[in-house]
Design a protein around this motif. Structure first.
Motif, short mmCIF file in Angstrom:
data_model
loop_
_atom_site.label_atom_id
_atom_site.label_comp_id
_atom_site.label_asym_id
_atom_site.label_seq_id
_atom_site.Cartn_x
_atom_site.Cartn_y
_atom_site.Cartn_z
N THR A 55 0.85 -1.18 0.00
CA THR A 55 0.00 0.00 0.00
C THR A 55 0.90 1.24 0.00
OG1 THR A 55 -0.09 0.20 2.40
CG2 THR A 55 -1.74 -1.24 1.35
N CYS A 56 0.26 2.40 -0.08
CA CYS A 56 1.02 3.66 -0.04
C CYS A 56 1.78 3.79 1.28
CB CYS A 56 0.06 4.84 -0.22
SG CYS A 56 -0.73 4.89 -1.85
N LEU A 57 1.16 3.38 2.38
CA LEU A 57 1.82 3.49 3.68
C LEU A 57 3.04 2.57 3.76
CD1 LEU A 57 1.83 4.77 6.46
CD2 LEU A 57 0.27 2.97 7.26
N HIS A 58 2.95 1.39 3.18
CA HIS A 58 4.13 0.51 3.13
C HIS A 58 5.28 1.19 2.39
CE1 HIS A 58 1.09 -2.93 3.64
NE2 HIS A 58 1.88 -2.99 4.69
N LEU A 59 4.96 1.79 1.24
CA LEU A 59 6.02 2.42 0.44
C LEU A 59 6.64 3.60 1.19
CD1 LEU A 59 4.51 2.40 -3.18
CD2 LEU A 59 6.48 1.10 -2.34
N HIS A 101 9.09 10.05 6.86
CA HIS A 101 8.24 10.28 8.02
C HIS A 101 7.13 11.29 7.72
CE1 HIS A 101 11.43 8.78 11.14
NE2 HIS A 101 11.44 8.07 10.03
N ARG A 102 7.42 12.31 6.95
CA ARG A 102 6.42 13.31 6.62
C ARG A 102 5.28 12.71 5.80
NH1 ARG A 102 8.86 18.77 4.29
NH2 ARG A 102 6.66 19.27 4.49
N MET A 103 5.63 11.82 4.88
CA MET A 103 4.59 11.18 4.07
C MET A 103 3.75 10.25 4.93
SD MET A 103 3.57 11.22 0.85
CE MET A 103 4.98 11.47 -0.25
N GLU A 157 12.48 -3.90 10.64
CA GLU A 157 13.50 -4.48 9.77
C GLU A 157 14.50 -3.44 9.30
OE1 GLU A 157 11.65 -8.37 7.58
OE2 GLU A 157 11.09 -6.44 6.74
N LEU A 158 14.04 -2.20 9.13
CA LEU A 158 14.92 -1.12 8.68
C LEU A 158 15.71 -0.50 9.83
CD1 LEU A 158 12.43 0.67 6.24
CD2 LEU A 158 14.48 -0.61 5.58
N HIS A 159 15.48 -0.97 11.07
CA HIS A 159 16.12 -0.42 12.27
C HIS A 159 15.80 1.07 12.41
CE1 HIS A 159 18.39 -4.18 12.57
NE2 HIS A 159 18.68 -4.04 11.29
N ASP A 160 14.60 1.47 11.97
CA ASP A 160 14.19 2.86 12.02
C ASP A 160 13.40 3.10 13.31
OD1 ASP A 160 13.20 5.42 11.61
OD2 ASP A 160 12.73 5.09 9.49
N VAL A 161 14.13 3.38 14.37
CA VAL A 161 13.51 3.55 15.69
C VAL A 161 12.51 4.70 15.70
CG1 VAL A 161 13.95 4.09 18.11
CG2 VAL A 161 15.49 2.55 16.89
N ALA A 162 12.84 5.80 15.04
CA ALA A 162 11.94 6.95 15.01
C ALA A 162 10.62 6.60 14.34
CB ALA A 162 12.62 8.12 14.28
N MET A 163 10.69 5.83 13.24
CA MET A 163 9.46 5.42 12.55
C MET A 163 8.65 4.47 13.42
SD MET A 163 7.72 5.76 9.68
CE MET A 163 8.79 6.11 8.27
N VAL A 164 9.33 3.56 14.11
CA VAL A 164 8.64 2.63 15.01
C VAL A 164 7.89 3.40 16.09
CG1 VAL A 164 9.00 0.88 16.80
CG2 VAL A 164 10.13 0.64 14.58
#
Length: 352
Positions: A220-224, A231-233, A261-268
């Motif tokens: 989906t768009c959110l996955h991409l 983060h803004r998107m 999986e991306l180790h993106d703590v801020a996104m998590v």
């Protein structure tokens, strides 16, 4: 853009798959004689002038007709200089000739209309004139790569053209040969302004329908947006009501799984703070905590545990995150003995 007969991604469409070109609805076009002469000239002359619009990520050609059409950068510029498109003062009396209609509604052998080509060459003003001229059916014509003008305007980050197309109610749900809607393209390329133009014109119901669409990879768009670490998107899609727990179609990963999986703590943290399910399970039963522990990411595991992740959930291999932590002291430290559960209940306080 360079063209070759064996080029990948080219799809042939039969007449049954082609959308209505809208010729019958263009009887009120009013153009001057110079425009017609210029377009006739461009239709009879072939040039070797090419303008490369190759994206640095996908290697997929953007202009599906370039090299096979006589409309090139130079000839299109001549058309634009020679044409002045205006609204006829009297639609009944200002009928155009059949020749004029044919020129404006010609579809190249690769499925591109003159509107596709104007956008490809980033002639935004000319594209805007065509958008106002053409009915919705023409605006939604897909070329042989199933790209609509809105796909191309988004890909090239032309927000003013995107706005014009959306205001004329161009479809936001049509998918290209990779299954991407125009909003998928905006999320994949990171074009926030284009995404904003699209979502600002949609009702909540329309937004919900569009953001739930999966491309052929199940995304989906959110996955991409998550995969691009945008983060803004992600915040924009959240604001528009995107489902934070939607599983992608191949393995069932939610955006939270992907961020782990991306180790993106801020996104998590962003996803969890907005209500993402910390214990969402993939098709194989793995939760985000399984993934964090399996990747020996103690910092990520700690964030998930602090958000209440269940350490005893089993995947299809009958493994809990605690099982996967065996031998890793940093992660085992996150699993104190008094937190062990039996049948979903903490050992501490249980009466035996």
């Amino acid at each position: 853009m360079a063209h070759s007969d064996d080029e990948k991604g080219k799809v042939d469409l039969s007449e049954d798959c082609r959308m209505d070109s809208g010729i019958d609805s263009l009887r009120s076009i009013n153009k001057d004689e110079q425009c017609i002469k210029t377009m006739q000239k461009s239709s009879s002359e072939d040039t070797d002038v090419h303008k490369d619009k190759m994206d640095s990520i996908t290697e997929e050609r953007l202009d599906s007709s370039y090299g096979s059409s006589s409309l090139t950068v130079d000839s299109l510029s001549e058309i634009i200089e020679g044409c002045k498109i205006t609204e006829p003062p009297d639609a009944e009396s200002a009928e155009c000739t059949e020749q004029e209609v044919n020129l404006l509604t010609t579809i190249t052998e690769d499925g591109d209309t003159i509107l596709h080509l104007a956008i490809i060459h980033e002639e935004a003003e000319f594209a805007q004139q065509l958008i106002q001229l053409f009915p919705k059916d023409v605006l939604d014509i897909q070329n042989n790569l199933y790209q609509t003008p809105l796909h191309l305007a988004t890909y090239l980050n032309l927000p003013s053209v995107v706005q014009g197309l959306v205001q004329k109610q161009a479809s936001l749900e049509l998918q290209d040969q990779e299954g991407n809607t125009p909003l998928h393209v905006a999320c994949d390329q990171g074009w926030g302004e284009c995404a904003g133009e699209m979502t600002s014109q949609m009702s909540p119901r329309q937004v919900a329908a569009v953001v739930e669409i999966q491309n052929w990879r199940g995304l989906t768009c959110l996955h991409l947006a998550t995969l691009r670490r945008n983060h803004r998107m992600v915040k924009l899609l959240m604001k528009k009501g995107a489902n934070l727990n939607v599983p992608e179609g191949t393995s069932g990963k939610t955006p939270l799984h992907m961020a782990v999986e991306l180790h993106d703590v801020a996104m998590v943290k962003l996803l969890l703070n907005k209500g993402a399910n910390v214990d969402a399970a993939m098709f194989n039963g793995c939760t985000p905590l399984h993934l964090a522990v399996g990747r020996r990411d103690a910092a990520m595991a700690q964030v998930l545990c602090q958000s209440g992740a269940d350490k005893m959930l089993k995947n299809m291999e009958d493994e809990t995150p605690l099982d996967l932590a065996d031998g890793n002291d940093h992660i085992l430290a996150l699993f104190p003995f008094d937190d062990i559960q039996i049948s979903g209940r903490s050992v501490v306080g249980m009466k035996f």
